[in-house]
Design a protein around this motif. Structure first.
Motif, PDB file in Angstrom:
ATOM      1  N   CYS A 479     -23.114  35.773 -18.807  1.00 52.53           N
ATOM      2  CA  CYS A 479     -21.783  36.008 -19.362  1.00 52.53           C
ATOM      3  C   CYS A 479     -21.668  35.299 -20.710  1.00 52.53           C
ATOM      4  O   CYS A 479     -21.905  34.084 -20.802  1.00 52.53           O
ATOM      5  CB  CYS A 479     -20.718  35.505 -18.388  1.00 52.53           C
ATOM      6  N   THR A 481     -19.007  34.600 -22.220  1.00 54.35           N
ATOM      7  CA  THR A 481     -17.809  33.753 -22.247  1.00 54.35           C
ATOM      8  C   THR A 481     -18.041  32.397 -21.608  1.00 54.35           C
ATOM      9  O   THR A 481     -17.731  31.356 -22.195  1.00 54.35           O
ATOM     10  CB  THR A 481     -16.647  34.471 -21.533  1.00 54.35           C
ATOM     11  N   CYS A 482     -18.585  32.383 -20.389  1.00 53.89           N
ATOM     12  CA  CYS A 482     -18.730  31.116 -19.661  1.00 53.89           C
ATOM     13  C   CYS A 482     -20.168  30.710 -19.386  1.00 53.89           C
ATOM     14  O   CYS A 482     -20.418  29.612 -18.890  1.00 53.89           O
ATOM     15  CB  CYS A 482     -17.952  31.173 -18.341  1.00 53.89           C
ATOM     16  N   CYS A 528     -16.869  42.721 -14.281  1.00 51.47           N
ATOM     17  CA  CYS A 528     -16.218  41.480 -14.668  1.00 51.47           C
ATOM     18  C   CYS A 528     -17.066  40.295 -14.202  1.00 51.47           C
ATOM     19  O   CYS A 528     -17.724  40.353 -13.168  1.00 51.47           O
ATOM     20  CB  CYS A 528     -14.828  41.370 -14.055  1.00 51.47           C
ATOM     21  N   CYS A 529     -17.023  39.201 -14.963  1.00 54.76           N
ATOM     22  CA  CYS A 529     -17.763  38.002 -14.599  1.00 54.76           C
ATOM     23  C   CYS A 529     -17.190  37.416 -13.312  1.00 54.76           C
ATOM     24  O   CYS A 529     -15.963  37.273 -13.168  1.00 54.76           O
ATOM     25  CB  CYS A 529     -17.685  36.977 -15.731  1.00 54.76           C
ATOM     26  N   CYS A 532     -15.592  33.608 -14.555  1.00 57.62           N
ATOM     27  CA  CYS A 532     -14.418  33.498 -15.434  1.00 57.62           C
ATOM     28  C   CYS A 532     -13.531  34.734 -15.403  1.00 57.62           C
ATOM     29  O   CYS A 532     -12.406  34.711 -15.932  1.00 57.62           O
ATOM     30  CB  CYS A 532     -14.845  33.199 -16.865  1.00 57.62           C
ATOM     31  N   ASP A 534     -13.832  37.438 -17.028  1.00 51.06           N
ATOM     32  CA  ASP A 534     -13.818  38.200 -18.279  1.00 51.06           C
ATOM     33  C   ASP A 534     -14.560  39.522 -18.073  1.00 51.06           C
ATOM     34  O   ASP A 534     -15.570  39.586 -17.372  1.00 51.06           O
ATOM     35  CB  ASP A 534     -14.474  37.383 -19.379  1.00 51.06           C
ATOM     36  N   SER A 535     -14.053  40.566 -18.678  1.00 51.00           N
ATOM     37  CA  SER A 535     -14.664  41.892 -18.524  1.00 51.00           C
ATOM     38  C   SER A 535     -15.569  42.213 -19.710  1.00 51.00           C
ATOM     39  O   SER A 535     -15.348  41.717 -20.827  1.00 51.00           O
ATOM     40  CB  SER A 535     -13.577  42.967 -18.390  1.00 51.00           C
ATOM     41  N   ASP A 536     -16.542  43.031 -19.445  1.00 47.74           N
ATOM     42  CA  ASP A 536     -17.476  43.484 -20.467  1.00 47.74           C
ATOM     43  C   ASP A 536     -18.073  42.321 -21.267  1.00 47.74           C
ATOM     44  O   ASP A 536     -18.185  42.375 -22.487  1.00 47.74           O
ATOM     45  CB  ASP A 536     -16.783  44.470 -21.418  1.00 47.74           C
ATOM     46  N   SER A 537     -18.462  41.257 -20.530  1.00 44.55           N
ATOM     47  CA  SER A 537     -18.946  40.056 -21.210  1.00 44.55           C
ATOM     48  C   SER A 537     -20.417  39.766 -20.946  1.00 44.55           C
ATOM     49  O   SER A 537     -20.938  38.778 -21.456  1.00 44.55           O
ATOM     50  CB  SER A 537     -18.118  38.840 -20.781  1.00 44.55           C
TER      51      SER A 537
END
Length: 780
Positions: A479, A481-482, A528-529, A532, A534-537
């Motif tokens: 991911c 994001t995270c 989604c993750c 976290c 978050d989508s499309d990450s």
């Protein structure tokens, strides 16, 4: 843990279901070894009128089951363990009888000795090794008779007049006319000859117009033609052929290393030893590391002998396995080419073994019975007193050490066949020649110099190959994001992303693109993750062979490309078709994993690019440098095998590494001498002995507790070193927590004896498993 050699003949020690350990000798009882993880044979009663002898394959009861097993040689008993007549009578009443003798050739004394030897060396139960030799239960039963049809004698004489009330259709008359020659043929052949369906023939049999008769079964394997001319051999080749033929003629045990550069004609040379073996009336076995990719080898065999050999590998159908097993046992199959398990087939007249690419780690089995087929092949040849040939362009350090000590002979082939030259090898320093980004694709993994070399090769109408020893699209998905990484829930492994194919995922829809390469777990990449939200990450990190193929499509859109990896080839036929397509020029840019490195001959392939030459150099494998050198040398050997010169480009971030320098200079012997000195200083194989003990349990605490107790008993004498317990690098595998001990001993000490003494008297809880790997090859 009881010593597998500590057997007792006391009749009170009954085994499972009242079956007794096979240690008592009497006219009406025999020792029978069952194909189960049991350490010794068990006694069974011989029913009146049944004559059984050691080696006979029998059907015996075990609880509510019926198992095929082998009558084993009677065990020796100590005089003090002799049983009184009264006790023997009591024991006799508790024995269960053999049910019947199976209609299969008996297991030879040589194979029985081999089973015992492998079990003793690998510390596996004898029954587990026997199971590999009885791997085809259907082959142990009497084969069904072959039926053919023909006209009854009365029909041949009287024709249609024999039965006036029978309705004679046009179809029946055609079949009748075809059958008038009196030849018995299969129903399918007769239907084809008469131009009718099979139902017409079946109907004629039913009403008596045709009769069924038993005929001799057709040969399953044709006899190799020894009268076909052999190739012309010159120089080193001619000398090697002469010496190998002489070793077969001598009929004594010997080990010969056929050490030849890539493309030097090693296969054609050792096939002459096979021809000599066949001329002497013996069977021959050729072991290959990748039998599913043996299309070119089979074609060479057909050219030399006019027929195909018997094959043995996991892609055979059950019927093919049954027929091949019986043909080997009955001596009809004169030559077998197979994977490592072919070593345990029931040869009656084996006179030669060839281990091709003897350095390959694929010859090592690492589950149930851990054995190395190359080493066990040498043992089988020694027990049978016949020669064995080990062939390789990059022999293992173990084999080279045996050559140096004089235990093995060596035949060298210094030049490529037909005057072809070895390819030039270039080191491309990725720190200086950095790959750039590609618009719409992101980070590139091919350096500018390698791209230019591919473009130039394709422009000249020649073929190029890109090599990366990593399956799939990307080895890691995380991911952005995270930083969460997608991992297998059952193994200590990241999930590998695949985009070149789709597969079903139970309960998760029709398609998935993530897979564990250790346990086979499959899942779709989540939208989604999981950490976290978050989508499309999610991003694919690092290249797999599919990612390189995607980049090649963007850079060379006009090239005819193909990916060649173990998970994109569905079997021998698919592999053969792809290899033929490359040979025919239908593919001019091949992208592949290690399966492209093994013995293929592509005359128009002049460029090989290795995407990540450093990939196998690091980690806890003591053979990392040796195996990397062998693999890269084999890959490089695909280039320039015909008239055009070959070129090899190795992308590396460490061009000064000894492996890279050895490949560039072509000084193989100096590299292996340096590797040998390093191992010798550390008392590592082949100058010391290693054995691994792997304890696994579904409950982590259970594995740790057992290991603590085992560690307290660890031997501490001179010449022995115990490493561990420690979590295995693959600490969780298929849902089981794994801990490892590594036993290191001097060369003159037996690790088996040390382990037997170490584990004597220890009880293994039911949920725990202890796997012993003598001479481990991997350390996952």
């Amino acid at each position: 843990m009881p010593d597998r050699h500590a057997r007792s003949a006391r009749p009170s020690q009954t085994g499972e279901n009242g079956v007794l350990p096979g240690l008592l000798e009497a006219p009406n009882r025999v020792a029978v070894l069952l194909p189960l993880p049991l350490d010794h044979p068990y006694d069974y009663k011989v029913p009146p009128g049944l004559d059984v002898r050691p080696g006979d394959i029998v059907l015996v009861p075990l609880g509510k089951r019926e198992l095929t097993a082998v009558v084993w040689d009677p065990a020796e008993r100590e005089p003090e363990n002799s049983t009184s007549d009264v006790e023997a009578d009591i024991v006799e009443d508790r024995l269960r009888p053999i049910l019947r003798l199976c209609a299969a050739p008996p297991m030879t004394p040589l194979l029985r000795r081999f089973v015992e030897w492998v079990a003793d060396y690998t510390m596996a139960p004898q029954g587990a090794v026997l199971r590999m030799a009885l791997s085809v239960p259907d082959a142990l039963q009497a084969p069904k008779p072959s039926l053919a049809v023909r006209l009854p004698a009365s029909r041949e004489k009287n024709g249609e007049a024999a039965d006036a009330d029978i309705k004679w259709t046009a179809a029946r008359r055609r079949v009748f006319e075809e059958a008038k020659d009196g030849v018995a043929r299969s129903p399918a052949d007769l239907a084809l000859a008469g131009g009718v369906g099979a139902s017409v023939v079946r109907g004629m049999i039913k009403i008596g117009l045709l009769e069924q008769v038993e005929v001799a079964s057709p040969r399953r394997f044709e006899t190799p033609d020894l009268d076909l001319p052999s190739p012309e051999f010159f120089g080193d080749q001619a000398d090697a052929v002469q010496r190998l033929r002489a070793s077969v003629q001598d009929g004594a045990f010997s080990v010969s290393l056929l050490d030849g550069v890539t493309g030097s004609g090693k296969t054609e040379v050792y096939l002459e030893a096979v021809a000599e073996c066949l001329a002497a009336g013996r069977q021959a076995l050729v072991l290959l590391p990748e039998i599913a990719l043996s299309g070119q080898w089979l074609e060479r065999f057909r050219r030399r002998f006019g027929v195909a050999p018997a094959q043995w590998h996991s892609d055979l159908t059950p019927a093919q396995r049954r027929d091949t097993w019986r043909s080997v046992a009955e001596g009809e199959a004169r030559v077998v080419v197979g994977a490592r398990s072919a070593l345990f087939l029931p040869y009656g007249e084996l006179g030669l073994i060839v281990v091709d690419e003897e350095h390959e780690s694929a010859f090592k089995q690492e589950d149930v019975v851990c054995y190395h087929a190359r080493d066990m092949a040498v043992v089988r040849a020694r027990l049978g007193s016949f020669p064995i040939v080990l062939a390789s362009a990059t022999p293992s350090l173990e084999t080279l050490t045996n050559v140096k000590s004089g235990r093995y002979g060596c035949l060298k082939l210094h030049k490529r066949h037909g005057g072809a030259e070895l390819p030039s090898i270039e080191l491309l320093d990725l720190r200086k020649d950095k790959p750039t980004r590609i618009e719409g694709l992101g980070q590139s993994w091919l350096a500018p110099s390698l791209r230019a070399a591919i473009a130039e090769t394709l422009a000249q109408g020649q073929q190029a190959m890109l090599f990366l020893n990593r399956r799939g699209y990307a080895p890691l998905t995380l991911c952005r994001t995270c930083g969460h990484r997608l991992r297998c829930p059952h193994c200590t492994a990241w999930l590998v992303e695949h985009r070149g194919r789709s597969f079903s995922v139970e309960g998760e829809g029709p398609a998935g693109d993530l897979q564990c390469h250790h346990c086979g777990y499959r899942a779709r990449r989540p939208e989604c993750c999981l950490e976290c939200g978050d989508s499309d990450s999610f991003a694919a990190c690092g290249p797999g062979v599919e990612r390189i193929a995607e980049e090649a499509a963007a850079l060379f859109p006009d090239a005819c490309r193909a990916v060649m990896a173990s998970d994109t080839l569905t079997g021998p036929n698919a592999a053969a078709k792809m290899i033929q397509a490359v040979q025919d020029g239908e593919i001019n840019l091949l992208i592949g994993t290690q399966v492209v490195a093994k013995g293929h001959h592509f005359p128009d392939l002049t460029l090989v690019g290795v995407v990540d030459a450093d990939l196998g150099l690091f980690g806890g494998d003591l053979r990392a440098s040796e195996r990397s050198y062998q693999l890269l040398h084999q890959v490089a050997g695909r280039a320039g095998r015909a008239g055009r010169p070959g070129r090899v480009v190795l992308q590396t971030s460490d061009p000064d590494h000894p492996v890279m320098q050895a490949l560039r200079s072509g000084d193989r012997d100096s590299f292996f001498e340096m590797e040998s000195q390093m191992r010798q200083r550390s008392y590592l194989p082949p100058f010391g002995r290693l054995a691994a003990l792997i304890i696994s349990s579904p409950v982590e605490a259970d594995a740790d507790g057992f290991c603590r107790n085992l560690a307290k008993r660890a031997p501490g004498q001179e010449g022995i070193e115990i490493l561990g317990p420690a979590p295995a690098p693959m600490a969780l595998l298929r849902g089981r927590h794994r801990r490892r001990f590594l036993l290191k001993t001097r060369r003159d000490l037996s690790p088996q004896a040390v382990i037997r003494e170490w584990t004597a008297g220890i009880r293994l809880p039911s949920r725990l498993r202890l796997q012993i790997d003598i001479d481990p090859y991997s350390f996952f």
